[in-house]
Scaffold this motif. Structure first.
Motif, short mmCIF file in Angstrom:
data_model
loop_
_atom_site.label_atom_id
_atom_site.label_comp_id
_atom_site.label_asym_id
_atom_site.label_seq_id
_atom_site.Cartn_x
_atom_site.Cartn_y
_atom_site.Cartn_z
N LEU A 20 -10.96 -2.51 -41.29
CA LEU A 20 -11.52 -1.56 -40.32
C LEU A 20 -11.60 -2.20 -38.93
N ALA A 21 -11.97 -3.50 -38.92
CA ALA A 21 -12.08 -4.21 -37.64
C ALA A 21 -10.68 -4.41 -37.02
N GLU A 22 -9.70 -4.78 -37.85
CA GLU A 22 -8.33 -4.98 -37.34
C GLU A 22 -7.80 -3.70 -36.70
N LYS A 23 -8.20 -2.57 -37.29
CA LYS A 23 -7.71 -1.28 -36.79
C LYS A 23 -8.57 -0.75 -35.64
N GLY A 24 -9.70 -1.43 -35.38
CA GLY A 24 -10.61 -0.97 -34.32
C GLY A 24 -11.24 0.38 -34.62
N LEU A 25 -11.53 0.64 -35.90
CA LEU A 25 -12.04 1.96 -36.28
C LEU A 25 -13.57 1.99 -36.29
N GLU A 26 -14.12 3.13 -35.91
CA GLU A 26 -15.56 3.35 -36.01
C GLU A 26 -15.85 3.77 -37.44
N TRP A 27 -16.91 3.28 -38.01
CA TRP A 27 -17.26 3.69 -39.37
C TRP A 27 -18.76 3.64 -39.57
N GLU A 28 -19.16 4.40 -40.58
CA GLU A 28 -20.58 4.42 -40.92
C GLU A 28 -20.71 3.67 -42.24
N GLY A 29 -21.79 2.91 -42.40
CA GLY A 29 -21.90 2.15 -43.65
C GLY A 29 -23.12 2.53 -44.46
N PRO A 234 -11.17 -11.88 -34.25
CA PRO A 234 -12.45 -11.19 -34.15
C PRO A 234 -12.84 -10.48 -35.46
N SER A 235 -11.83 -10.09 -36.25
CA SER A 235 -12.13 -9.38 -37.50
C SER A 235 -12.85 -10.29 -38.51
N PHE A 236 -12.73 -11.61 -38.37
CA PHE A 236 -13.43 -12.53 -39.28
C PHE A 236 -14.93 -12.43 -39.00
N GLN A 237 -15.27 -12.43 -37.71
CA GLN A 237 -16.66 -12.30 -37.32
C GLN A 237 -17.20 -10.92 -37.75
N GLN A 238 -16.43 -9.87 -37.41
CA GLN A 238 -16.93 -8.50 -37.65
C GLN A 238 -16.96 -8.13 -39.13
N GLY A 239 -16.00 -8.66 -39.89
CA GLY A 239 -15.91 -8.26 -41.30
C GLY A 239 -16.72 -9.14 -42.23
N ILE A 240 -16.91 -10.40 -41.84
CA ILE A 240 -17.60 -11.34 -42.74
C ILE A 240 -18.90 -11.86 -42.12
N VAL A 241 -18.76 -12.60 -41.03
CA VAL A 241 -19.91 -13.35 -40.50
C VAL A 241 -21.09 -12.44 -40.15
N ASP A 242 -20.79 -11.31 -39.50
CA ASP A 242 -21.87 -10.40 -39.06
C ASP A 242 -22.68 -9.84 -40.22
N TRP A 243 -22.14 -9.92 -41.45
CA TRP A 243 -22.80 -9.28 -42.59
C TRP A 243 -23.44 -10.28 -43.56
N LEU A 244 -23.31 -11.55 -43.27
CA LEU A 244 -23.78 -12.53 -44.26
C LEU A 244 -25.29 -12.47 -44.46
N ASN A 245 -25.69 -12.57 -45.70
CA ASN A 245 -27.10 -12.60 -46.04
C ASN A 245 -27.51 -14.07 -46.20
#
Ligand SMILES: N[C@@H](CCC(=O)N[C@@H](CS)C(=O)NCC(=O)O)C(=O)O
Length: 269
Positions: A20-29, A234-245
């Motif tokens: 989703l980050a690579e594609k620059g898409l808006e999404w709801e989670g 940037p997708s590494f940060q947005q897809g993984i790092v930003d979500w780490l618990n």
């Protein structure tokens, strides 16, 4: 409208967040609490009968299976294309996706065994007072989906000593050896361009790193360089790092540190 049902630490959910980050898409989670059993609630089972994350809902379409979801996203939102290259490169990319998701022979399975056997088993054992085998099996039966129940008992009871653990860590080692050879020939896994193959393995590499298993590829310059490039995206940060618990990361780090000397022996055998 895109809605992703996911979990902070899930490697397959991270795969979809990276796409989703690579594609620059808006999404709801919508985050599921897997330890509380959100995945077994009837509303969620109607979307994903296997009781796993991720599930993506795009308008009226319900999509499951992370590999299928990332291919779907590439078809539905082809900018940028993540399956460029020749027919042969695309075939190579699909083979790598298949190697990831190939039942008990797949890398996803191996990584689940290694994650539980190194660290998450401690999470599960914490929930069982007295640690007797029968109660542990009951907890596995209560809290896990049908697929995980099949392999989890041995891994939880025996950890790094389990035969399944040995098979899994050697499967991952073989994968890294194969990557080293492939990346000696092409810049990315399936050719000269970053593709869904690189994207799909990113969160698996990050999981190994969280366990502190970087020693598995320290002697492999091509894999080291490839992973460095994946982390710079940037997708590494947005897809993984930003979500780490942080709590789960701590469990992975502590568990991994404890078992690493044995893992090192297993992979050197
Ligand atoms: N083949 C599936 C595998 C999905 C899967 O195993 N998801 C894990 C997280 S990575 C899960 O939801 N586990 C449920 C649980 O731990 O209870 C996919 O790629 O989507």
């Amino acid at each position: 409208m895109l809605k992703l049902y996911h979990h902070y630490m899930s490697i397959c959910a991270a795969k979809v967040r990276i796409a989703l980050a690579e594609k620059g898409l808006e999404w709801e989670g919508q985050l599921l609490d897997l330890s509380a059993g959100d995945q077994f609630k009837p509303d969620y089972l109607s979307l994903n009968p296997k009781a796993v994350v991720p599930t993506l809902v795009h308008d009226d379409h319900i999509l499951t299976e992370s590999n299928i979801i990332i291919e779907y996203l590439d078809d539905a939102f082809p900018d940028p294309v993540l399956r460029s290259g020749s027919a042969h490169e695309r075939a190579q990319m699909r083979l790598l996706l298949m190697r990831l998701d190939n039942g008990s022979e797949g890398i996803h399975h191996d990584m689940s065994v290694v994650t539980y056997g190194s660290a998450y088993r401690l999470h599960l054992l914490e929930r069982v007072t007295g640690h007797n085998k029968k109660d542990i099996d009951k907890e596995i039966d209560r809290s896990m989906n049908a697929y995980s129940k099949k392999w989890l008992q041995e891994t939880v009871h025996e950890g790094v000593e389990a035969q399944s653990y040995k098979k899994a860590i050697l499967g991952i080692k073989k994968l890294l050896d194969d990557f080293e050879t492939m990346l000696g020939k092409t810049r990315w896994l399936s050719g000269s361009e970053y593709s869904l193959a690189d994207l799909a393995y990113t969160s698996y590499m990050a999981r190994l790193e969280m366990l502190g298993f970087e020693g598995m590829w320290l002697q492999q310059p091509n894999v080291s360089n490839w992973y460095k490039r994946l982390k710079q995206k940037p997708s590494f940060q947005q897809g993984i790092v930003d979500w780490l618990n942080p709590e789960s990361v701590k469990v992975l780090q502590e568990g991994g540190r404890e078992v690493w000397p044995k893992v090192e022996k297993l992979i050197k055998q």
